[in-house]
Design a protein around this motif. Structure first.
Motif, short mmCIF file in Angstrom:
data_model
loop_
_atom_site.label_atom_id
_atom_site.label_comp_id
_atom_site.label_asym_id
_atom_site.label_seq_id
_atom_site.Cartn_x
_atom_site.Cartn_y
_atom_site.Cartn_z
N TYR A 38 0.84 -1.19 0.00
CA TYR A 38 0.00 0.00 0.00
C TYR A 38 0.88 1.24 0.00
O TYR A 38 1.74 1.41 0.86
CB TYR A 38 -0.93 0.01 1.22
CG TYR A 38 -1.88 1.17 1.19
CD1 TYR A 38 -2.95 1.18 0.28
CD2 TYR A 38 -1.71 2.27 2.01
CE1 TYR A 38 -3.82 2.26 0.22
CE2 TYR A 38 -2.58 3.35 1.96
CZ TYR A 38 -3.63 3.33 1.06
OH TYR A 38 -4.49 4.40 0.99
N ASN A 39 0.66 2.08 -0.99
CA ASN A 39 1.38 3.34 -1.09
C ASN A 39 0.53 4.43 -0.45
O ASN A 39 -0.43 4.91 -1.05
CB ASN A 39 1.67 3.66 -2.56
CG ASN A 39 2.51 4.91 -2.74
OD1 ASN A 39 2.52 5.78 -1.88
ND2 ASN A 39 3.20 5.00 -3.85
N GLY A 90 -2.89 4.16 -2.87
CA GLY A 90 -3.26 3.10 -3.78
C GLY A 90 -2.45 1.84 -3.53
O GLY A 90 -1.43 1.87 -2.82
N PHE A 91 -2.91 0.74 -4.10
CA PHE A 91 -2.24 -0.55 -3.95
C PHE A 91 -1.32 -0.77 -5.15
O PHE A 91 -1.66 -0.42 -6.28
CB PHE A 91 -3.28 -1.67 -3.86
CG PHE A 91 -4.12 -1.56 -2.62
CD1 PHE A 91 -3.70 -2.11 -1.42
CD2 PHE A 91 -5.33 -0.87 -2.66
CE1 PHE A 91 -4.48 -2.00 -0.28
CE2 PHE A 91 -6.11 -0.75 -1.52
CZ PHE A 91 -5.68 -1.32 -0.33
N ASN A 92 -0.15 -1.33 -4.88
CA ASN A 92 0.87 -1.48 -5.91
C ASN A 92 1.44 -2.88 -5.91
O ASN A 92 1.36 -3.61 -4.92
CB ASN A 92 2.00 -0.47 -5.65
CG ASN A 92 1.53 0.95 -5.84
OD1 ASN A 92 1.60 1.48 -6.92
ND2 ASN A 92 1.02 1.56 -4.78
N LEU A 93 2.06 -3.23 -7.02
CA LEU A 93 2.69 -4.52 -7.21
C LEU A 93 4.17 -4.28 -7.50
O LEU A 93 4.51 -3.43 -8.32
CB LEU A 93 2.02 -5.22 -8.40
CG LEU A 93 2.58 -6.56 -8.82
CD1 LEU A 93 2.39 -7.59 -7.72
CD2 LEU A 93 1.90 -7.01 -10.10
N SER A 94 5.03 -4.99 -6.80
CA SER A 94 6.48 -4.90 -7.03
C SER A 94 7.09 -6.28 -6.83
O SER A 94 6.48 -7.16 -6.26
CB SER A 94 7.13 -3.91 -6.07
OG SER A 94 6.71 -2.59 -6.32
N SER A 95 8.32 -6.41 -7.28
CA SER A 95 9.04 -7.66 -7.06
C SER A 95 10.03 -7.48 -5.91
O SER A 95 10.34 -6.36 -5.51
CB SER A 95 9.77 -8.09 -8.33
OG SER A 95 10.69 -7.11 -8.73
#
Length: 103
Positions: A64-65, A70-75
């Motif tokens: 969560y940023n 907003g919600f985010n996707l990272s590796s």
């Protein structure tokens, strides 16, 4: 972003709860299998800051940023640190759809 502090956990839990109410049925089961107890992780990509990680799947996290709300996707390569900062204001449904496309 000096002296930035992560969103208080109780506020984060409310954001997650509200997002869960809007989950599409196809994402609900997936979400329940990958969500985790929120943990603060570190990101050194664009800004040197801490964010709440709320789900893990293989080498990906959903976080969560609270700057962008907003919600985010990272590796990630190791627990506690993720590789890419994302400035997205997407909802949890959208973040989960993107994750499902990667797997």
């Amino acid at each position: 972003m000096e002296n930035w502090t992560a969103l208080p956990k109780k506020d984060l839990m409310m954001e997650i709860f509200m997002a869960e109410q809007e989950l599409e049925h196809t994402n609900e089961t997936f979400w329940n299998s990958i969500k985790c107890s929120p943990e603060i992780w570190h990101c050194k990509d664009v800004i040197d800051d801490n964010f709440w990680v709320i789900a893990k799947w293989k080498t990906f996290i959903v976080w969560y940023n609270d700057i962008e709300e907003g919600f985010n996707l990272s590796s990630f390569k190791r627990d506690g640190e993720f590789l890419q900062y994302q400035a997205s204001k997407q909802g949890l449904n959208e973040a989960l759809k993107k994750l499902k496309q990667k797997i």
